[in-house]
Scaffold this motif. Structure first.
Motif, PDB file in Angstrom:
ATOM      1  N   GLY A  59     -12.078  28.833  13.431  1.00  0.00           N
ATOM      2  CA  GLY A  59     -13.420  29.318  13.653  1.00  0.00           C
ATOM      3  C   GLY A  59     -14.328  29.042  12.475  1.00  0.00           C
ATOM      4  O   GLY A  59     -13.871  28.856  11.336  1.00  0.00           O
ATOM      5  N   ASP A  60     -15.635  29.014  12.731  1.00  0.00           N
ATOM      6  CA  ASP A  60     -16.612  28.753  11.688  1.00  0.00           C
ATOM      7  C   ASP A  60     -17.966  29.256  12.175  1.00  0.00           C
ATOM      8  O   ASP A  60     -18.131  29.623  13.343  1.00  0.00           O
ATOM      9  N   TYR A  61     -18.936  29.251  11.283  1.00  0.00           N
ATOM     10  CA  TYR A  61     -20.300  29.625  11.641  1.00  0.00           C
ATOM     11  C   TYR A  61     -21.189  28.389  11.688  1.00  0.00           C
ATOM     12  O   TYR A  61     -20.994  27.428  10.941  1.00  0.00           O
ATOM     13  N   VAL A  62     -22.168  28.422  12.583  1.00  0.00           N
ATOM     14  CA  VAL A  62     -23.217  27.415  12.617  1.00  0.00           C
ATOM     15  C   VAL A  62     -24.550  28.150  12.548  1.00  0.00           C
ATOM     16  O   VAL A  62     -24.738  29.192  13.184  1.00  0.00           O
ATOM     17  N   GLU A  63     -25.458  27.616  11.738  1.00  0.00           N
ATOM     18  CA  GLU A  63     -26.779  28.232  11.598  1.00  0.00           C
ATOM     19  C   GLU A  63     -27.692  27.725  12.706  1.00  0.00           C
ATOM     20  O   GLU A  63     -28.098  26.565  12.720  1.00  0.00           O
ATOM     21  N   LEU A  64     -28.004  28.593  13.661  1.00  0.00           N
ATOM     22  CA  LEU A  64     -28.924  28.252  14.740  1.00  0.00           C
ATOM     23  C   LEU A  64     -30.284  28.882  14.458  1.00  0.00           C
ATOM     24  O   LEU A  64     -30.374  29.819  13.655  1.00  0.00           O
ATOM     25  N   PRO A  65     -31.347  28.415  15.095  1.00  0.00           N
ATOM     26  CA  PRO A  65     -32.672  28.997  14.846  1.00  0.00           C
ATOM     27  C   PRO A  65     -32.733  30.498  15.099  1.00  0.00           C
ATOM     28  O   PRO A  65     -33.457  31.206  14.406  1.00  0.00           O
ATOM     29  N   GLY A  66     -31.961  30.989  16.084  1.00  0.00           N
ATOM     30  CA  GLY A  66     -32.046  32.401  16.415  1.00  0.00           C
ATOM     31  C   GLY A  66     -31.065  33.289  15.696  1.00  0.00           C
ATOM     32  O   GLY A  66     -31.364  34.456  15.411  1.00  0.00           O
ATOM     33  N   VAL A  67     -29.874  32.747  15.359  1.00  0.00           N
ATOM     34  CA  VAL A  67     -28.832  33.601  14.804  1.00  0.00           C
ATOM     35  C   VAL A  67     -27.700  32.746  14.230  1.00  0.00           C
ATOM     36  O   VAL A  67     -27.386  31.670  14.746  1.00  0.00           O
ATOM     37  N   ARG A  68     -27.111  33.237  13.158  1.00  0.00           N
ATOM     38  CA  ARG A  68     -25.916  32.596  12.587  1.00  0.00           C
ATOM     39  C   ARG A  68     -24.747  32.891  13.529  1.00  0.00           C
ATOM     40  O   ARG A  68     -24.340  34.039  13.669  1.00  0.00           O
ATOM     41  N   THR A  69     -24.217  31.866  14.170  1.00  0.00           N
ATOM     42  CA  THR A  69     -23.315  32.040  15.297  1.00  0.00           C
ATOM     43  C   THR A  69     -21.886  31.614  14.971  1.00  0.00           C
ATOM     44  O   THR A  69     -21.647  30.507  14.470  1.00  0.00           O
ATOM     45  N   TRP A  70     -20.943  32.497  15.286  1.00  0.00           N
ATOM     46  CA  TRP A  70     -19.518  32.188  15.137  1.00  0.00           C
ATOM     47  C   TRP A  70     -19.035  31.421  16.366  1.00  0.00           C
ATOM     48  O   TRP A  70     -19.420  31.719  17.493  1.00  0.00           O
ATOM     49  N   TYR A  71     -18.199  30.422  16.123  1.00  0.00           N
ATOM     50  CA  TYR A  71     -17.624  29.686  17.243  1.00  0.00           C
ATOM     51  C   TYR A  71     -16.223  29.203  16.877  1.00  0.00           C
ATOM     52  O   TYR A  71     -15.861  29.113  15.697  1.00  0.00           O
ATOM     53  N   GLU A  72     -15.458  28.908  17.902  1.00  0.00           N
ATOM     54  CA  GLU A  72     -14.122  28.348  17.739  1.00  0.00           C
ATOM     55  C   GLU A  72     -14.011  27.116  18.628  1.00  0.00           C
ATOM     56  O   GLU A  72     -14.770  26.956  19.590  1.00  0.00           O
TER      57      GLU A  72
END
Length: 268
Positions: free
Chosen positions: A2-15
């Motif tokens: 898993g990791d985070y990606v910085e999106l315009p709306g929210v720092r989002t966790w994904y796997e």
């Protein structure tokens, strides 16, 4: 992994998991990626699976202001544009199913096929079996025991923030979603509407959703509830994988799908 990606709306966790054609799994309300445990291995054996956790869910922090399906759909579109290579299958459960429908309406270029499980297109008071349950949706409700445990284990906002998220979701369910049937009719990608025969969403509402989407198929899984992918994962996985892998078979007495299917196959 898993990791985070910085999106315009929210720092989002994904796997991510697996390899091949991309497939985005969209979890339900109050849920985390852990609720896909019965699907993940089967899907990853055939697809490159992406599992984002939406704002206020799992490892992804909450955002100031109310929650809305449109914001979560916008987040999903930004996620797909940032990380997913090409159009993807969308498999959404409950709130995730609503998000999948909104993405398919707004950005068909990002979508191959859609699976919407236990999804609704009108607010809770107009679509669920027992609307009074919305008034019983409190952080200390017995039915949310598993939610509390999962939230406290991973939320970056801390256990004390759970009542805020529960309140936001309860408010959202009273007034959203509000997807016009004319917008559902614009979904040109093949769509599987899947539901338990004892789902929280009424069968009448589910059938209305199925009828509103031209290139759709309907699956009602017997002996299951709103937690259908957990209760009968083998049957659910088989239905979904068969739908994603194959074109519709020619039917002996074609009616509503006869013209729509050919026009809505979308990217291979």
């Amino acid at each position: 992994m898993g990791d985070y990606v910085e999106l315009p709306g929210v720092r989002t966790w994904y796997e991510t998991d697996g390899a091949g054609v991309p497939l985005v799994l969209l979890h339900g309300g109050f849920c985390t990626n852990e609720t896909w445990r019965a699907q993940r291995a089967d899907f990853a054996a055939r697809f490159r699976v992406f599992l984002p956790e939406r704002r206020g869910h799992g490892h992804t922090p909450d955002v100031e202001g109310p929650l809305s399906y449109q914001d979560m759909a916008d987040d999903t579109i930004a996620f797909m544009e940032s990380l997913v290579d090409g159009p993807a299958h969308l498999v959404g459960w409950s709130d995730g199913g609503v998000v999948a429908l909104l993405v398919a309406i707004a950005r068909p270029d990002l979508v191959r096929k859609v699976v919407a499980m236990g999804a609704n297109f009108l607010p809770g008071p107009q679509s669920v079996v027992a609307p009074e349950m919305l008034d019983q949706m409190t952080p200390d409700a017995p039915d949310l025991a598993m939610v509390r445990q999962a939230y406290e284990a991973v939320s970056p906002d801390g256990a004390a923030h759970l009542p805020v998220v529960v309140g936001k979701l309860a408010d959202m369910y009273r007034t959203e979603p509000t997807i016009p049937t004319e917008d559902l009719a614009r979904i040109g990608r093949p769509t599987l509407v899947l539901v338990g025969d004892n789902d929280l969403v009424t069968l009448e509402h589910t059938i209305a959703l199925y009828r509103a989407i031209p290139a759709s198929e309907l699956a009602v899984v017997p002996g299951t509830s709103h937690a259908v992918p957990l209760e009968k994962p083998g049957e659910v996985n088989r239905l979904i994988l068969d739908f994603l892998a194959n074109d519709p078979v020619p039917t002996v007495f074609p009616t509503r799908r006869s013209a729509a299917t050919a026009a809505g196959t979308g990217p291979a």
